[in-house]
Scaffold this motif. Structure first.
Motif, PDB file in Angstrom:
ATOM      1  N   PHE A 438      18.600  -7.176  -0.795  1.00 50.13           N
ATOM      2  CA  PHE A 438      20.017  -7.086  -0.432  1.00 50.13           C
ATOM      3  C   PHE A 438      20.390  -8.145   0.608  1.00 50.13           C
ATOM      4  CE2 PHE A 438      18.508  -2.844  -1.614  1.00 50.13           C
ATOM      5  CZ  PHE A 438      19.373  -2.541  -2.649  1.00 50.13           C
ATOM      6  N   PRO A 439      20.416  -9.435   0.221  1.00 49.54           N
ATOM      7  CA  PRO A 439      20.844 -10.470   1.163  1.00 49.54           C
ATOM      8  C   PRO A 439      22.218 -10.174   1.758  1.00 49.54           C
ATOM      9  CG  PRO A 439      19.912 -11.469  -0.802  1.00 49.54           C
ATOM     10  CD  PRO A 439      20.021 -10.000  -1.086  1.00 49.54           C
ATOM     11  N   GLN A 440      22.418 -10.614   2.976  1.00 48.63           N
ATOM     12  CA  GLN A 440      23.654 -10.444   3.769  1.00 48.63           C
ATOM     13  C   GLN A 440      23.771  -9.034   4.353  1.00 48.63           C
ATOM     14  OE1 GLN A 440      24.527 -13.458   3.973  1.00 48.63           O
ATOM     15  NE2 GLN A 440      23.595 -14.091   2.043  1.00 48.63           N
ATOM     16  N   SER A 441      22.860  -8.132   3.985  1.00 47.53           N
ATOM     17  CA  SER A 441      22.846  -6.794   4.575  1.00 47.53           C
ATOM     18  C   SER A 441      21.549  -6.628   5.363  1.00 47.53           C
ATOM     19  CB  SER A 441      22.931  -5.722   3.491  1.00 47.53           C
ATOM     20  OG  SER A 441      21.638  -5.431   2.982  1.00 47.53           O
ATOM     21  N   THR A 442      21.460  -5.536   6.128  1.00 46.88           N
ATOM     22  CA  THR A 442      20.262  -5.307   6.942  1.00 46.88           C
ATOM     23  C   THR A 442      19.151  -4.600   6.179  1.00 46.88           C
ATOM     24  OG1 THR A 442      21.260  -3.260   7.759  1.00 46.88           O
ATOM     25  CG2 THR A 442      21.542  -5.224   9.113  1.00 46.88           C
ATOM     26  N   HIS A 443      19.410  -4.196   4.937  1.00 45.66           N
ATOM     27  CA  HIS A 443      18.393  -3.463   4.170  1.00 45.66           C
ATOM     28  C   HIS A 443      17.240  -4.374   3.761  1.00 45.66           C
ATOM     29  CE1 HIS A 443      20.938   0.017   4.020  1.00 45.66           C
ATOM     30  NE2 HIS A 443      21.908  -0.664   3.443  1.00 45.66           N
ATOM     31  N   CYS A 444      16.031  -3.828   3.804  1.00 49.02           N
ATOM     32  CA  CYS A 444      14.868  -4.602   3.368  1.00 49.02           C
ATOM     33  C   CYS A 444      13.883  -3.680   2.660  1.00 49.02           C
ATOM     34  CB  CYS A 444      14.187  -5.270   4.558  1.00 49.02           C
ATOM     35  SG  CYS A 444      12.880  -6.419   4.058  1.00 49.02           S
ATOM     36  N   GLU A 445      13.436  -4.096   1.489  1.00 46.57           N
ATOM     37  CA  GLU A 445      12.417  -3.344   0.758  1.00 46.57           C
ATOM     38  C   GLU A 445      11.045  -3.926   1.108  1.00 46.57           C
ATOM     39  OE1 GLU A 445      13.087  -1.394  -2.585  1.00 46.57           O
ATOM     40  OE2 GLU A 445      15.205  -1.189  -2.078  1.00 46.57           O
ATOM     41  N   ALA A 446      10.020  -3.130   0.885  1.00 48.69           N
ATOM     42  CA  ALA A 446       8.661  -3.588   1.149  1.00 48.69           C
ATOM     43  C   ALA A 446       7.700  -2.873   0.223  1.00 48.69           C
ATOM     44  CB  ALA A 446       8.285  -3.340   2.608  1.00 48.69           C
ATOM     45  N   VAL A 447       6.599  -3.540  -0.106  1.00 47.81           N
ATOM     46  CA  VAL A 447       5.545  -2.947  -0.925  1.00 47.81           C
ATOM     47  C   VAL A 447       4.266  -2.932  -0.096  1.00 47.81           C
ATOM     48  CG1 VAL A 447       4.363  -2.974  -3.149  1.00 47.81           C
ATOM     49  CG2 VAL A 447       6.623  -4.022  -2.946  1.00 47.81           C
ATOM     50  N   ALA A 448       3.633  -1.762  -0.002  1.00 50.06           N
ATOM     51  CA  ALA A 448       2.387  -1.623   0.752  1.00 50.06           C
ATOM     52  C   ALA A 448       1.249  -1.255  -0.200  1.00 50.06           C
ATOM     53  CB  ALA A 448       2.531  -0.544   1.816  1.00 50.06           C
ATOM     54  N   TRP A 449       0.075  -1.789   0.100  1.00 52.19           N
ATOM     55  CA  TRP A 449      -1.117  -1.531  -0.698  1.00 52.19           C
ATOM     56  C   TRP A 449      -2.107  -0.765   0.170  1.00 52.19           C
ATOM     57  CZ3 TRP A 449      -4.973  -6.151  -1.370  1.00 52.19           C
ATOM     58  CH2 TRP A 449      -6.213  -5.672  -1.841  1.00 52.19           C
ATOM     59  N   LEU A 450      -2.481   0.432  -0.303  1.00 54.28           N
ATOM     60  CA  LEU A 450      -3.456   1.258   0.409  1.00 54.28           C
ATOM     61  C   LEU A 450      -4.680   1.497  -0.455  1.00 54.28           C
ATOM     62  CD1 LEU A 450      -0.362   2.746   0.957  1.00 54.28           C
ATOM     63  CD2 LEU A 450      -1.776   3.744   2.737  1.00 54.28           C
ATOM     64  N   GLN A 451      -5.834   1.488   0.164  1.00 57.43           N
ATOM     65  CA  GLN A 451      -7.095   1.695  -0.541  1.00 57.43           C
ATOM     66  C   GLN A 451      -7.818   2.895   0.094  1.00 57.43           C
ATOM     67  OE1 GLN A 451      -7.524  -0.797  -2.924  1.00 57.43           O
ATOM     68  NE2 GLN A 451      -9.193   0.351  -3.857  1.00 57.43           N
ATOM     69  N   LEU A 452      -8.394   3.751  -0.751  1.00 56.56           N
ATOM     70  CA  LEU A 452      -9.151   4.896  -0.246  1.00 56.56           C
ATOM     71  C   LEU A 452     -10.424   4.393   0.399  1.00 56.56           C
ATOM     72  CD1 LEU A 452      -9.288   8.025  -0.121  1.00 56.56           C
ATOM     73  CD2 LEU A 452     -10.574   7.933  -2.260  1.00 56.56           C
ATOM     74  N   GLU A 453     -10.672   4.813   1.640  1.00 54.02           N
ATOM     75  CA  GLU A 453     -11.869   4.383   2.347  1.00 54.02           C
ATOM     76  C   GLU A 453     -13.102   5.030   1.732  1.00 54.02           C
ATOM     77  OE1 GLU A 453     -12.384   3.252   6.935  1.00 54.02           O
ATOM     78  OE2 GLU A 453     -12.186   5.396   6.563  1.00 54.02           O
ATOM     79  N   LYS A 454     -14.111   4.235   1.481  1.00 52.74           N
ATOM     80  CA  LYS A 454     -15.321   4.762   0.832  1.00 52.74           C
ATOM     81  C   LYS A 454     -16.164   5.508   1.859  1.00 52.74           C
ATOM     82  CE  LYS A 454     -15.396   1.190  -2.722  1.00 52.74           C
ATOM     83  NZ  LYS A 454     -16.103   0.036  -3.311  1.00 52.74           N
TER      84      LYS A 454
END
Length: 454
Positions: A438-454
């Motif tokens: 959403f350019p020109q607005s304050t909204h921001c999306e993000a993608v996070a990657w999580l891994q199960l700890e062995k």
């Protein structure tokens, strides 16, 4: 005792921006929020309101302008609530949004060592919205249309919006000009009088197809043929005109009843080789160009080899699910909105993807049942609303323990909160990639990657 008083005039230094784009200056540690001010600037202000812990001030004059300050090109930027940071250069917007995500991950998630990458932005950050929801009303005896002013339901009247499609501009201005001549009275929220509440314009980027949705107070719509004629005259690419009926005294846009007035029931779009049919009320990402970037990032973090079973919680009409299904062994999508699940099933069929299963219901109830039935996931993808994941869903993830979790977020604060919960339960956040939807607005999306700890 507060160090500032109402109506006081001060020269202050702006240190930061809030999540809604207001400048933050501190007087003896007391924060003042200043609409229109940018970090690094010295500004003259007029104090408007002082509360116990913070206050609000009006920007009077900029003494030393930020190098990122630009002239906002929109004629109603100061009154319209649609964009908050047009006065910040796009380079400045990218810096602000990365900081927004990183600060949330550090402060709320207590994860200072997680890499937060530079924001993936747009080459041309204008005219990106494929859906416009335009309110109509009356003011001083004339028809007005545009977008709501910030924190109000008063319409900022305009014929141009620089983040929506040119076709939406044409329809907004043309319908506004001809409305009374056709014999339709715009709706007035305060008195509950009038007929036309909103006009929603949807455009499919890949096909160019346009749908126009007329949201009316009553089902009876004797002027429908004339309105269809006007719409087709203004924008010949229109393939669907739909009426949605909302008789309630509410500021919710859509009602329950939808009727196709002319043309097709749906329009068709394509993202990354996946076809989608979009109806009047379908949830579909607003920025198709960046949706491909966002979902591409989710796909990269899912790291599929073709042997995995994937669960997509909050799957909507199957947008991410179908991306995943092209690379996975099997994908199961769950969504609480039943009509969206019907859309998802239809879209899977449209793309010939038989390795999918979609079910309506709360994810936190459906997913445990799937596990009991032996349907275990190697990868789980979540794309929740702004409030973040349901607490019970997070407990389900920690109990079922898929090897990898991909979290697509539209709210850095709730993302950070949920990452902390998953970290405490045995997952490790590998990295976070912000994407500017959403350019020109304050909204921001993000993608996070999580891994199960062995």
């Amino acid at each position: 005792m507060k160090p500032v008083s109402k109506n006081e005039r001060l020269l202050v230094h702006v240190e930061d921006l809030t999540h809604d784009g207001a400048g933050v200056a501190k007087v003896e540690g007391y924060p003042l929020f200043i609409h229109g001010a940018l970090p690094g600037e010295d500004v003259h202000i007029h104090v408007l309101k002082t509360l116990k812990s913070y206050g609000f001030a009006k920007l009077l004059q900029v003494e030393n302008a930020s190098p990122f300050r630009v002239e906002a090109p929109c004629p109603v930027f100061d009154t319209c609530g649609g964009c908050q940071i047009q006065h910040l250069s796009y380079e400045g917007q990218m810096t602000f949004k990365r900081k927004l995500v990183r600060d949330a991950i550090t402060r709320i998630g207590k994860l200072p060592d997680v890499p937060v990458h530079a924001v993936k932005g747009m080459e041309d950050p204008w005219r990106y919205r494929n859906k416009s929801q335009i309110p109509f009303g009356m003011e001083n005896g004339r028809v007005v249309a545009g977008f709501y002013q910030s924190r109000s339901h008063r319409i900022a009247d305009t014929d141009i919006c620089l983040i929506q499609t040119p076709e939406a501009d044409t329809l907004m201005a043309g319908i506004k000009q001809k409305l009374m001549e056709i014999g339709i009275e715009p709706y007035e929220e305060e008195t509950h009088r009038g007929q036309l509440r909103h006009v929603v314009v949807r455009k499919a980027r890949a096909t160019g197809e346009i749908m126009v949705v007329l949201i009316t107070k009553k089902r009876k719509f004797p002027q429908a043929a004339r309105v269809v004629e006007l719409i087709r005259e203004l924008v010949p690419e229109t393939v669907s005109v739909v009426q949605n009926v909302n008789p309630e005294k509410t500021n919710v846009i859509f009602g329950d009843e939808t009727i196709t007035v002319w043309g097709k029931d749906v329009i068709e779009d394509k993202i990354g080789g996946v076809r989608f049919e979009i109806s009047a009320r379908s949830f579909y990402q607003i920025n198709p160009e960046q949706t491909e970037v966002l979902y591409g990032q989710a796909l990269e973090y899912a790291n599929l080899t073709g042997n995995e079973t994937v669960i997509d919680a909050y799957c909507g009409i199957g947008t991410i699910s179908l991306f995943l299904a092209k690379r996975a062994k099997f994908v199961m999508g769950v969504e609480i909105v039943a009509p969206a699940i019907e859309d998802a099933k239809r879209n899977a069929e449209l793309n010939g993807l038989s390795n999918t299963l979609f079910e309506a219901g709360p994810a936190e109830q459906v997913i445990p049942r799937w596990y009991k039935e032996g349907r275990q996931a190697d990868v789980l993808v979540v794309d929740p609303p702004r409030k973040g994941c349901d607490e019970q869903l997070l407990r389900t993830i920690l109990k079922q323990r898929p090897q990898r979790v991909v979290y697509v977020s539209c709210n850095p604060a709730t993302l950070a909160r949920d990452l902390r919960i998953l970290e405490d339960g045995g997952y490790r956040t590998q990295e976070v990639q912000p994407v500017d939807m959403f350019p020109q607005s304050t909204h921001c999306e993000a993608v996070a990657w999580l891994q199960l700890e062995k």
